[in-house]
Design a protein around this motif. Structure first.
Motif, PDB file in Angstrom:
ATOM      1  N   VAL A  35       0.836  -1.203   0.000  1.00 40.43           N
ATOM      2  CA  VAL A  35       0.000   0.000   0.000  1.00 40.43           C
ATOM      3  C   VAL A  35       0.874   1.258   0.000  1.00 40.43           C
ATOM      4  O   VAL A  35       0.608   2.220  -0.728  1.00 40.43           O
ATOM      5  CB  VAL A  35      -0.947  -0.003   1.215  1.00 40.43           C
ATOM      6  N   LEU A  36       1.928   1.246   0.815  1.00 38.83           N
ATOM      7  CA  LEU A  36       2.851   2.383   0.835  1.00 38.83           C
ATOM      8  C   LEU A  36       3.533   2.561  -0.514  1.00 38.83           C
ATOM      9  O   LEU A  36       3.780   3.689  -0.953  1.00 38.83           O
ATOM     10  CB  LEU A  36       3.898   2.200   1.931  1.00 38.83           C
ATOM     11  N   GLY A  37       3.844   1.443  -1.174  1.00 41.77           N
ATOM     12  CA  GLY A  37       4.441   1.524  -2.499  1.00 41.77           C
ATOM     13  C   GLY A  37       3.508   2.192  -3.494  1.00 41.77           C
ATOM     14  O   GLY A  37       3.938   2.999  -4.331  1.00 41.77           O
ATOM     15  N   ALA A  38       2.206   1.882  -3.405  1.00 41.63           N
ATOM     16  CA  ALA A  38       1.231   2.537  -4.277  1.00 41.63           C
ATOM     17  C   ALA A  38       1.172   4.031  -3.987  1.00 41.63           C
ATOM     18  O   ALA A  38       1.092   4.862  -4.907  1.00 41.63           O
ATOM     19  CB  ALA A  38      -0.141   1.901  -4.094  1.00 41.63           C
ATOM     20  N   SER A  39       1.221   4.398  -2.701  1.00 43.81           N
ATOM     21  CA  SER A  39       1.240   5.814  -2.344  1.00 43.81           C
ATOM     22  C   SER A  39       2.480   6.499  -2.899  1.00 43.81           C
ATOM     23  O   SER A  39       2.414   7.645  -3.362  1.00 43.81           O
ATOM     24  CB  SER A  39       1.202   5.976  -0.819  1.00 43.81           C
ATOM     25  N   ALA A  40       3.614   5.796  -2.868  1.00 47.00           N
ATOM     26  CA  ALA A  40       4.859   6.364  -3.389  1.00 47.00           C
ATOM     27  C   ALA A  40       4.750   6.650  -4.885  1.00 47.00           C
ATOM     28  O   ALA A  40       5.316   7.632  -5.380  1.00 47.00           O
ATOM     29  CB  ALA A  40       6.023   5.418  -3.114  1.00 47.00           C
ATOM     30  N   ILE A  41       4.019   5.791  -5.601  1.00 45.33           N
ATOM     31  CA  ILE A  41       3.790   6.054  -7.029  1.00 45.33           C
ATOM     32  C   ILE A  41       3.031   7.370  -7.197  1.00 45.33           C
ATOM     33  O   ILE A  41       3.341   8.182  -8.075  1.00 45.33           O
ATOM     34  CB  ILE A  41       3.029   4.886  -7.670  1.00 45.33           C
ATOM     35  N   GLY A  42       2.032   7.587  -6.354  1.00 43.44           N
ATOM     36  CA  GLY A  42       1.304   8.850  -6.393  1.00 43.44           C
ATOM     37  C   GLY A  42       2.199  10.037  -6.086  1.00 43.44           C
ATOM     38  O   GLY A  42       2.114  11.091  -6.730  1.00 43.44           O
ATOM     39  N   PHE A  43       3.093   9.881  -5.095  1.00 38.78           N
ATOM     40  CA  PHE A  43       4.039  10.953  -4.775  1.00 38.78           C
ATOM     41  C   PHE A  43       4.925  11.264  -5.986  1.00 38.78           C
ATOM     42  O   PHE A  43       5.186  12.432  -6.295  1.00 38.78           O
ATOM     43  CB  PHE A  43       4.925  10.548  -3.603  1.00 38.78           C
ATOM     44  N   ALA A  44       5.392  10.209  -6.654  1.00 39.32           N
ATOM     45  CA  ALA A  44       6.267  10.412  -7.812  1.00 39.32           C
ATOM     46  C   ALA A  44       5.523  11.129  -8.939  1.00 39.32           C
ATOM     47  O   ALA A  44       6.079  12.014  -9.606  1.00 39.32           O
ATOM     48  CB  ALA A  44       6.813   9.073  -8.294  1.00 39.32           C
ATOM     49  N   LEU A  45       4.268  10.761  -9.159  1.00 36.76           N
ATOM     50  CA  LEU A  45       3.482  11.439 -10.190  1.00 36.76           C
ATOM     51  C   LEU A  45       3.306  12.914  -9.862  1.00 36.76           C
ATOM     52  O   LEU A  45       3.257  13.761 -10.767  1.00 36.76           O
ATOM     53  CB  LEU A  45       2.112  10.770 -10.327  1.00 36.76           C
ATOM     54  N   ALA A  46       3.226  13.234  -8.577  1.00 42.85           N
ATOM     55  CA  ALA A  46       3.061  14.635  -8.176  1.00 42.85           C
ATOM     56  C   ALA A  46       4.253  15.478  -8.620  1.00 42.85           C
ATOM     57  O   ALA A  46       4.103  16.649  -8.967  1.00 42.85           O
ATOM     58  CB  ALA A  46       2.895  14.723  -6.659  1.00 42.85           C
ATOM     59  N   VAL A  47       5.453  14.881  -8.619  1.00 38.27           N
ATOM     60  CA  VAL A  47       6.652  15.602  -9.053  1.00 38.27           C
ATOM     61  C   VAL A  47       6.549  15.995 -10.523  1.00 38.27           C
ATOM     62  O   VAL A  47       7.004  17.068 -10.937  1.00 38.27           O
ATOM     63  CB  VAL A  47       7.909  14.739  -8.826  1.00 38.27           C
ATOM     64  N   VAL A  48       5.940  15.129 -11.316  1.00 36.18           N
ATOM     65  CA  VAL A  48       5.821  15.381 -12.758  1.00 36.18           C
ATOM     66  C   VAL A  48       4.658  16.313 -13.058  1.00 36.18           C
ATOM     67  O   VAL A  48       4.775  17.260 -13.853  1.00 36.18           O
ATOM     68  CB  VAL A  48       5.652  14.047 -13.516  1.00 36.18           C
ATOM     69  N   VAL A  49       3.522  16.077 -12.391  1.00 44.55           N
ATOM     70  CA  VAL A  49       2.292  16.785 -12.746  1.00 44.55           C
ATOM     71  C   VAL A  49       2.270  18.208 -12.188  1.00 44.55           C
ATOM     72  O   VAL A  49       1.891  19.160 -12.886  1.00 44.55           O
ATOM     73  CB  VAL A  49       1.069  15.991 -12.237  1.00 44.55           C
ATOM     74  N   THR A  50       2.688  18.379 -10.936  1.00 46.03           N
ATOM     75  CA  THR A  50       2.534  19.680 -10.277  1.00 46.03           C
ATOM     76  C   THR A  50       3.302  20.803 -10.961  1.00 46.03           C
ATOM     77  O   THR A  50       2.739  21.886 -11.182  1.00 46.03           O
ATOM     78  CB  THR A  50       2.939  19.565  -8.792  1.00 46.03           C
ATOM     79  N   PRO A  51       4.580  20.633 -11.326  1.00 48.19           N
ATOM     80  CA  PRO A  51       5.274  21.751 -11.988  1.00 48.19           C
ATOM     81  C   PRO A  51       4.680  22.126 -13.343  1.00 48.19           C
ATOM     82  O   PRO A  51       4.905  23.232 -13.827  1.00 48.19           O
ATOM     83  CB  PRO A  51       6.709  21.219 -12.146  1.00 48.19           C
ATOM     84  N   VAL A  52       3.931  21.213 -13.952  1.00 41.55           N
ATOM     85  CA  VAL A  52       3.321  21.503 -15.251  1.00 41.55           C
ATOM     86  C   VAL A  52       1.986  22.221 -15.081  1.00 41.55           C
ATOM     87  O   VAL A  52       1.713  23.243 -15.749  1.00 41.55           O
ATOM     88  CB  VAL A  52       3.127  20.205 -16.063  1.00 41.55           C
ATOM     89  N   LEU A  53       1.130  21.721 -14.181  1.00 39.91           N
ATOM     90  CA  LEU A  53      -0.224  22.246 -14.058  1.00 39.91           C
ATOM     91  C   LEU A  53      -0.348  23.397 -13.063  1.00 39.91           C
ATOM     92  O   LEU A  53      -1.141  24.318 -13.276  1.00 39.91           O
ATOM     93  CB  LEU A  53      -1.180  21.121 -13.655  1.00 39.91           C
ATOM     94  N   SER A  54       0.409  23.354 -11.973  1.00 43.53           N
ATOM     95  CA  SER A  54       0.266  24.397 -10.960  1.00 43.53           C
ATOM     96  C   SER A  54       0.581  25.797 -11.485  1.00 43.53           C
ATOM     97  O   SER A  54      -0.152  26.744 -11.187  1.00 43.53           O
ATOM     98  CB  SER A  54       1.140  24.074  -9.746  1.00 43.53           C
ATOM     99  N   PRO A  55       1.654  25.991 -12.275  1.00 46.82           N
ATOM    100  CA  PRO A  55       1.888  27.347 -12.801  1.00 46.82           C
ATOM    101  C   PRO A  55       0.763  27.844 -13.712  1.00 46.82           C
ATOM    102  O   PRO A  55       0.496  29.041 -13.773  1.00 46.82           O
ATOM    103  CB  PRO A  55       3.200  27.198 -13.579  1.00 46.82           C
ATOM    104  N   ARG A  56       0.113  26.929 -14.409  1.00 50.60           N
ATOM    105  CA  ARG A  56      -0.961  27.335 -15.314  1.00 50.60           C
ATOM    106  C   ARG A  56      -2.230  27.684 -14.555  1.00 50.60           C
ATOM    107  O   ARG A  56      -2.943  28.630 -14.913  1.00 50.60           O
ATOM    108  CB  ARG A  56      -1.244  26.220 -16.313  1.00 50.60           C
ATOM    109  N   LEU A  57      -2.529  26.919 -13.516  1.00 53.27           N
ATOM    110  CA  LEU A  57      -3.748  27.155 -12.749  1.00 53.27           C
ATOM    111  C   LEU A  57      -3.527  28.146 -11.616  1.00 53.27           C
ATOM    112  O   LEU A  57      -4.469  28.809 -11.172  1.00 53.27           O
ATOM    113  CB  LEU A  57      -4.268  25.834 -12.167  1.00 53.27           C
ATOM    114  N   GLY A  58      -2.278  28.226 -11.130  1.00 50.43           N
ATOM    115  CA  GLY A  58      -1.987  28.936  -9.895  1.00 50.43           C
ATOM    116  C   GLY A  58      -2.021  27.955  -8.742  1.00 50.43           C
ATOM    117  O   GLY A  58      -2.832  27.008  -8.754  1.00 50.43           O
TER     118      GLY A  58
END
Length: 436
Positions: A284-307
């Motif tokens: 279960v923690l490993g699945a959560s870690a996958i989500g954490f890793a995706l956040a590294v990729v997704v957040t710098p792309v979408l957060s600047p556009r949305l704020g």
């Protein structure tokens, strides 16, 4: 890809690389140290098989962290943060070696628990110093990328350290010697982190105007200084609202985390098979870690556009979806998908909150801001443990509770979205230089 381009621009900053190295090595040592505590408190045959037992363990682990926060903030705004990183890790080395000696001579007892909690409290102090130091080595436009990279890869480094500690324990025969050797290895890694901190210039990490004063006098002004920091954050609006939504998110996440331990141990595995429960929880923690890793990729792309504020709202909606999955079923595949989804939402929101607090807080208050951050972060988890103790069954699964969490996430998205539309940081921050 935008993330790759940002990392290319970030990496030439020598100060960032050195601070990043301290974080990675320090958190690797944290993982090695904490894996033993997690096994002892949550997956030993005689403890933590009930919701009340898990809640009590969380309280023991996290309440000292909450107490440390206010003291850390005042000192981080007065002491050179580079010195904090250097000497704080040396203090952890001494404490960890002392625990190893005590375990060899007397075994596990009250003194071991006290020393372990003190060591973990020092760790929280160091993490606050790392967060407060980051804007001193990274330019504003790259701060979001740095915020997404450092805590997430730091958590990954802690995971690697935990894995190393687990493997090391499996390679040696059970007994006091095995536990002591694992602690000695963790202490060596902590010493390495201290050495790496020594490569950073003495004044590079701030504060801009360190105040030299005796520790007793510094601690004597905690209430006044922390109160001033809180009033400053409230006056600027955006950092205070970001901290509030972070605390709520952490509270909800803590309930789910408690449920995950109980579900892994008592529902998806036989309660008598502790090793199977530990393996399930690790999955279960490993699945959560996958989500954490995706956040590294997704957040710098979408957060600047949305704020960052709108991005936090999106993350809360995503968290809502993760809880609705758990309302339907507790089948392992669904639990894993929900864990990854919630991990993505939690880490993405944290990155945005870190950015808002750092961006909208002057350096003179930044240490206190992250001290308050730390207090709220851990107090919310303790509150979640208290709620879980009275609402979660020992199997960990309650359809009504997960539905309530989904409603809570969705409601907070609406409230924060409206508040962030009205909030504006008051006035420009003082100019801060970034050193390479």
């Amino acid at each position: 890809m935008q993330v790759t381009e940002d990392l290319r621009r970030l990496w030439p900053l020598v100060g960032f690389r050195r601070l990043f190295a301290v974080r990675l090595v320090s958190q690797c040592a944290d993982g090695m140290f904490q894996v033993g505590l997690a096994t002892l408190f949550f997956f030993s045959p005689e403890t933590a098989s009930t919701a009340t037992g898990v809640a009590a363990a969380f309280a023991v682990l996290l309440l000292p962290f909450t107490v440390v926060g206010p003291w850390a903030g005042v000192l981080l705004d007065r002491w050179r943060r580079r010195q904090v990183l250097l000497y704080g890790n040396l203090v952890r080395v001494a404490l960890t070696l002392t625990i190893a000696v005590v375990m060899l001579v007397h075994g596990v007892g009250p003194l071991v628990y006290v020393l372990a909690l003190v060591t973990l409290s020092v760790n929280r102090f160091l993490l606050a110093a790392l967060s407060a130091s980051l804007p001193k080595v990274v330019d504003g436009p790259l701060l979001l990328t740095a915020n997404s990279l450092t805590p997430t890869l730091g958590a990954a480094s802690a995971g690697i350290g935990a894995l190393l500690g687990f493997v090391l324990g499996r390679l040696m025969p059970a007994g006091r010697e095995r536990d002591a050797i694992a602690l000695v290895v963790a202490a060596l890694v902590m010493g390495t982190a201290s050495t790496l901190a020594g490569r950073i210039a003495r004044d590079q990490l701030g504060p801009d105007e360190p105040v030299a004063m005796p520790v007793r006098r510094a601690l004597g002004v905690v209430a006044r200084e922390l109160g001033a920091g809180a009033r400053y954050l409230v006056a600027r609006r955006t950092p205070a609202e970001a901290l509030a939504i972070m605390a709520w998110h952490r509270f909800c996440y803590g309930v789910v985390f408690m449920a995950s331990i109980l579900i892994s141990r008592n529902l998806l595995s036989s309660p008598s098979d502790v090793d199977a429960g530990l393996r399930t929880f690790a999955t279960v923690l490993g699945a959560s870690a996958i989500g954490f890793a995706l956040a590294v990729v997704v957040t710098p792309v979408l957060s600047p556009r949305l704020g960052p504020q709108r991005w936090i709202v999106v993350c809360l909606v995503v968290a809502t979806v993760s809880q609705l999955m758990l309302v339907v079923t507790m089948a392992l595949p669904v639990v894993l998908v929900a864990a990854a989804t919630l991990g993505l939402a939690a880490q993405s929101a944290k990155i945005a909150v870190d950015t808002i607090v750092q961006r909208d807080t002057a350096d003179a208050y930044r240490g206190r801001a992250f001290a308050l951050y730390d207090v709220l972060y851990n107090a919310a988890f303790v509150g979640a443990a208290a709620l879980g103790a009275v609402t979660l069954p020992d199997t960990g699964w309650s359809r009504g509770l997960f539905l309530a969490l989904a409603v809570g996430y969705l409601g907070s998205a609406v409230v924060y979205g409206r508040a962030s539309n009205r909030a504006h940081a008051v006035g420009p921050l003082p100019a801060e230089s970034v050193r390479s």
